[in-house]
Write an enzyme that holds these catalytic residues in place. Structure first.
Site, short mmCIF file in Angstrom:
data_model
loop_
_atom_site.label_atom_id
_atom_site.label_comp_id
_atom_site.label_asym_id
_atom_site.label_seq_id
_atom_site.Cartn_x
_atom_site.Cartn_y
_atom_site.Cartn_z
N CYS A 2 0.86 -1.17 0.00
CA CYS A 2 0.00 0.00 0.00
C CYS A 2 0.90 1.23 0.00
O CYS A 2 2.11 1.13 0.10
CB CYS A 2 -0.88 0.00 1.24
SG CYS A 2 -1.65 -1.58 1.57
N ARG A 27 1.58 1.29 -6.07
CA ARG A 27 1.87 0.44 -4.92
C ARG A 27 0.66 -0.37 -4.48
O ARG A 27 0.78 -1.36 -3.74
CB ARG A 27 2.31 1.30 -3.75
CG ARG A 27 3.57 2.01 -4.03
CD ARG A 27 4.52 1.84 -2.89
NE ARG A 27 5.86 1.87 -3.38
CZ ARG A 27 6.82 1.07 -2.95
NH1 ARG A 27 6.56 0.16 -2.06
NH2 ARG A 27 8.03 1.16 -3.41
N TRP A 74 -3.78 -2.03 -1.03
CA TRP A 74 -3.79 -3.34 -1.70
C TRP A 74 -4.24 -4.30 -0.61
O TRP A 74 -3.54 -4.52 0.37
CB TRP A 74 -2.39 -3.68 -2.21
CG TRP A 74 -2.31 -4.94 -3.00
CD1 TRP A 74 -2.44 -5.07 -4.35
CD2 TRP A 74 -2.07 -6.26 -2.49
NE1 TRP A 74 -2.28 -6.39 -4.71
CE2 TRP A 74 -2.06 -7.14 -3.59
CE3 TRP A 74 -1.85 -6.79 -1.22
CZ2 TRP A 74 -1.84 -8.50 -3.48
CZ3 TRP A 74 -1.64 -8.16 -1.10
CH2 TRP A 74 -1.64 -9.00 -2.21
N ASN A 100 0.55 0.13 6.38
CA ASN A 100 1.02 -0.86 5.43
C ASN A 100 1.58 -2.03 6.22
O ASN A 100 2.28 -1.80 7.21
CB ASN A 100 2.17 -0.33 4.57
CG ASN A 100 1.74 0.81 3.68
OD1 ASN A 100 0.56 1.09 3.56
ND2 ASN A 100 2.71 1.45 3.06
N GLY A 101 1.33 -3.24 5.78
CA GLY A 101 1.88 -4.40 6.47
C GLY A 101 0.77 -5.27 7.02
O GLY A 101 -0.39 -5.12 6.64
N GLU A 481 10.44 -15.46 -17.92
CA GLU A 481 10.16 -14.04 -17.72
C GLU A 481 9.16 -13.52 -18.76
O GLU A 481 8.26 -12.75 -18.43
CB GLU A 481 11.49 -13.25 -17.77
CG GLU A 481 11.36 -11.74 -17.70
CD GLU A 481 10.68 -11.23 -16.44
OE1 GLU A 481 10.43 -11.99 -15.51
OE2 GLU A 481 10.37 -10.02 -16.41
N LYS A 485 5.59 -11.87 -17.81
CA LYS A 485 5.19 -10.52 -18.26
C LYS A 485 3.81 -10.58 -18.89
O LYS A 485 2.94 -9.75 -18.63
CB LYS A 485 6.18 -9.94 -19.28
CG LYS A 485 7.47 -9.42 -18.75
CD LYS A 485 7.40 -8.14 -17.96
CE LYS A 485 7.16 -8.39 -16.51
NZ LYS A 485 8.23 -8.76 -15.64
N GLU A 488 0.99 -11.29 -16.25
CA GLU A 488 0.77 -10.19 -15.31
C GLU A 488 -0.10 -9.10 -15.89
O GLU A 488 -0.98 -8.58 -15.22
CB GLU A 488 2.10 -9.53 -14.94
CG GLU A 488 2.90 -10.23 -13.92
CD GLU A 488 4.09 -9.37 -13.51
OE1 GLU A 488 4.18 -9.03 -12.33
OE2 GLU A 488 4.95 -9.05 -14.36
N HIS A 504 7.97 -33.53 -23.09
CA HIS A 504 7.65 -34.35 -21.92
C HIS A 504 6.29 -33.97 -21.32
O HIS A 504 6.02 -34.28 -20.16
CB HIS A 504 8.75 -34.22 -20.87
CG HIS A 504 10.08 -34.69 -21.37
ND1 HIS A 504 10.38 -36.01 -21.56
CD2 HIS A 504 11.18 -34.00 -21.76
CE1 HIS A 504 11.61 -36.13 -22.03
NE2 HIS A 504 12.11 -34.91 -22.17
N LYS A 603 3.17 -3.13 -6.68
CA LYS A 603 4.57 -3.05 -7.07
C LYS A 603 5.50 -3.77 -6.11
O LYS A 603 6.39 -4.48 -6.51
CB LYS A 603 4.98 -1.58 -7.20
CG LYS A 603 6.39 -1.38 -7.71
CD LYS A 603 6.56 -1.92 -9.12
CE LYS A 603 7.97 -1.87 -9.61
NZ LYS A 603 8.15 -2.67 -10.82
C1 AGP Z 1 7.54 -8.46 -11.78
O1 AGP Z 1 7.00 -8.07 -12.98
C2 AGP Z 1 6.59 -8.70 -10.70
N1 AGP Z 1 5.71 -7.62 -10.50
C3 AGP Z 1 7.07 -9.41 -9.47
O2 AGP Z 1 7.26 -10.75 -9.85
C4 AGP Z 1 8.36 -8.92 -8.77
O3 AGP Z 1 9.47 -9.13 -9.59
C5 AGP Z 1 8.52 -9.64 -7.42
O4 AGP Z 1 7.44 -9.34 -6.61
C6 AGP Z 1 9.82 -9.30 -6.74
O5 AGP Z 1 9.91 -7.94 -6.48
P1 AGP Z 1 11.27 -7.28 -6.02
O6 AGP Z 1 12.25 -7.43 -7.14
O7 AGP Z 1 10.93 -5.87 -5.72
O8 AGP Z 1 11.75 -8.02 -4.81
#
Ligand code: AGP
Length: 608
Positions: A2, A27, A74, A100-101, A481, A485, A488, A504, A603
């Site tokens: 958050c 965030r 969030w 936050n937390g 990756e 992407k 997400e 396999h 984020k």
């Molecule tokens: C990446 O596109 C993601 N949003 C997510 O996987 C991210 O890489 C992961 O949460 C780790 O974040 P960090 O690198 O800030 O630790």
């Protein structure tokens, strides 16, 4: 996950808080709220949805005041609705808290408070804090907050105001980031510097279990036990335009295009050509220590974990030391075998990922040396590790990580060179790596110039529901990756596999409706990947190939070819990932998805 921002000073606070929230929206963005104190008392406005909805609410009856806090959420405890949105208040409406937390013992605290007659209205863990502060109020907000926090287990970054303490904001942190912004006769509290950068670049980062007490006259920092703490004021070097879109429709596209610059920044001043080595100042490791390690463990989450896999391949190839890669979330609970001969390297763009931070603590507890590769300067992981390397990619706002990934890979190449010099890496190989790295930014620019062609391919495939990404060797983590992407930001189901693993199992999925993205660059595995492509073609799968510029064979084997320049095998991911980022981006845009703020994501994941 958050975002928090607070203001106390001579100006009207509401516009400052709303602007701060907009900068923090990446965030967390499922609900938002604001609390303001003025001569009439405490006003709280909050709603589910994005900041625009909160803005509408504010516009109907704008509160005035010079002292307030705000939050973008969030959801963890309780669905994202108006009642669960922050700020939360006590029963009498005198104390407003943003948090936050996660408060892990919230259930028992709630029961105790209910037994004393406190009434709860939300499903959140945060609400217990508001009632606890009321319980401990005896005329001092800082004392009430400290007493409440001493009962809490879990993670928090909080800001608290009260109409009983005009002008005062109390902030505190444990596990979740919080900083104080020092302005000229005005003070800010924020979870992230981007919230306040328009007003000041002087910040004080709080440490765990520390508090800040702000008023228009100044600020103090102390521990929860009221022991004063002297924390240095740091100057933020980011520019405001780095956290703005700069003419791009989305942060993600801007950040994809910033990758050449990010790589230049990551390697600047760190390559020593005449000695064929890398210079990394922040590792805090002596040469004899470097020779002592008999094992390296890389740990991270998400995209950073994919970068770690590339690091594993690089380090094993050049150092001939056993390297393992672990999800940070598993590492912590798996009882890993570590000792003083183990070197643990954690990777995190944000430097705040709770699982990765926990892995740092666990590795240190077991006697390992821990290095961090982070982007955010002064972040928790950067501070908790024994040493490390910043990637200097600049702020990454898009939730989908792009430039931080390539920055991490570039830093891993530097680290490989650095560690390699203590373990017999030859001058010749080091020089090749240096030349290869230096060429990457310009090579990336050439790929980016091909953006419109990639956008056209994206249009053709935007309506598909499934994708496969296949690659081998250094391109296998890139396949993972690329799939992440796409998932997400477009919500298309996508999977990454080592190309040879396809037969396999996943080969059963292949038919004319399955687009398969092949990473088929001219490297050690090239011929083998061509064979894997033939297997897909034979089953009428549609093939998008990422291939090397001079490859004359590939056009007859794939439906679409995206070309990238030639580089050394370990550096290929720095180039081959770029078309996959663009492909995911353009598919998501074509599907009308919210690219920078995809659903359910945030984020930085500061909860376990
Ligand atoms: C990446 O596109 C993601 N949003 C997510 O996987 C991210 O890489 C992961 O949460 C780790 O974040 P960090 O690198 O800030 O630790």
């Amino acid at each position: 996950m958050c975002g928090i921002v607070g203001y106390t000073g001579p100006r009207e606070c509401v516009p400052i808080l709303l602007e701060g929230l907009r900068r923090l929206e990446y965030r967390g963005y499922d609900s938002a709220g604001i609390a303001v104190v003025n001569g009439d008392g405490l006003t709280v406005l909050k709603d589910a949805g994005k900041i625009d909805q909160l803005q509408d609410l504010v516009d109907k009856d704008p509160p005035t005041g010079h002292h307030g806090i705000a939050h973008t959420r969030w959801a963890t405890h309780g669905e994202p609705n108006q009642i669960n949105a922050h700020p939360h208040t006590d029963t009498r409406g005198h104390f407003a808290v943003v948090h936050n937390g996660i408060i892990e013992n919230c259930d028992s605290l709630r029961e105790t408070l209910k037994a004393k007659g406190y009434e709860f209205v939300s499903d959140t863990d945060t609400e217990v804090l508001a009632h606890l502060i009321q319980e401990y109020w005896d005329g001092s907000l800082e004392k009430a907050v400290a007493s409440a926090l001493r009962l809490v287990t879990g993670a928090y970054g909080i800001a608290v105001i009260s109409d009983l303490a005009p002008g005062i904001i109390v902030g505190a942190r444990k596990g979740s980031p919080l900083l104080v912004g020092v302005g000229d006769g005005e003070f800010f509290v924020a979870s992230d510097v981007s919230a306040i950068l328009a007003h000041t670049r002087h910040v004080v980062y709080l440490g765990d279990e520390e508090m800040a007490i702000l008023s228009p006259q100044g600020y103090r920092t102390q521990t929860l036990n009221e022991i004063p703490v002297n924390r240095e004021i740091q100057e933020v070097t980011w520019e405001l335009d780095q956290i703005e879109k700069g003419g791009f429709p989305h942060f993600m596209l801007k950040e994809i295009h910033e990758q050449p610059k990010a790589i230049r920044n990551a390697i600047r001043g760190r390559l020593v050509d005449d000695q064929a080595e890398a210079r990394l100042g922040g590792l805090n490791l002596a040469g004899d220590e470097l020779r002592r390690f008999d094992r390296i463990i890389l740990t991270a989450c998400g995209t950073s974990w994919h970068a770690a896999m590339i690091g594993e391949y690089m380090l094993e190839e050049y150092l001939r030391v056993p390297v393992e890669v672990e999800y940070a979330s598993e590492f912590r609970y798996r009882s890993p075998v570590l000792d003083s001969r183990s070197l643990v390297i954690v990777l995190s763009q944000s430097g705040e990922t709770a699982d990765t931070l926990a892995a740092v603590k666990e590795a240190k507890r077991r006697g390992a040396r821990v290095l961090g590769i982070c982007n955010v300067v002064g972040s928790s992981i950067a501070r908790e590790t024994d040493g490390g390397v910043y990637i200097h990619a600049g702020p990454e706002i898009g939730v989908a990580s792009t430039k931080a990934f390539t920055g991490q890979v570039a830093v891993l190449a530097l680290l490989t060179m650095y560690l390699g010099r203590w373990r017999g890496l030859s001058d010749e190989v080091a020089r090749e790596l240096i030349a290869g790295l230096r060429a990457i930014p310009e090579q990336m620019e050439r790929i980016l110039a091909d953006g419109p062609a990639i956008a056209e391919i994206a249009q053709l495939y935007a309506k598909h529901d499934n994708f496969l990404y296949l690659g081998r060797g250094f391109n296998f983590p890139v396949a993972l990756e690329g799939a992440l992407k796409l998932k997400e930001i477009s919500y298309i189901h996508a999977e990454g596999y080592p190309a040879a693993e396809m037969k396999h199992g996943p080969i059963a999925l292949i038919d004319e409706n399955m687009p398969v993205v092949f990473l088929c660059t001219r490297d050690k595995a090239y011929e083998k990947v061509l064979s894997n492509m033939a297997e897909v073609r034979a089953r009428r799968g549609r093939i998008i190939a990422v291939a090397t510029e001079d490859d004359a064979t590939i056009a007859s084997r794939a439906d679409h070819v995206i070309r990238i320049p030639h580089t050394l095998d370990p550096l290929v991911p720095l180039l081959s990932v770029v078309p996959l980022q663009l492909l995911a981006y353009h598919i998501a845009v074509a599907r009308g998805c919210h690219v920078d703020q995809p659903r359910n994501l945030a984020k930085s994941v500061t909860v376990e």
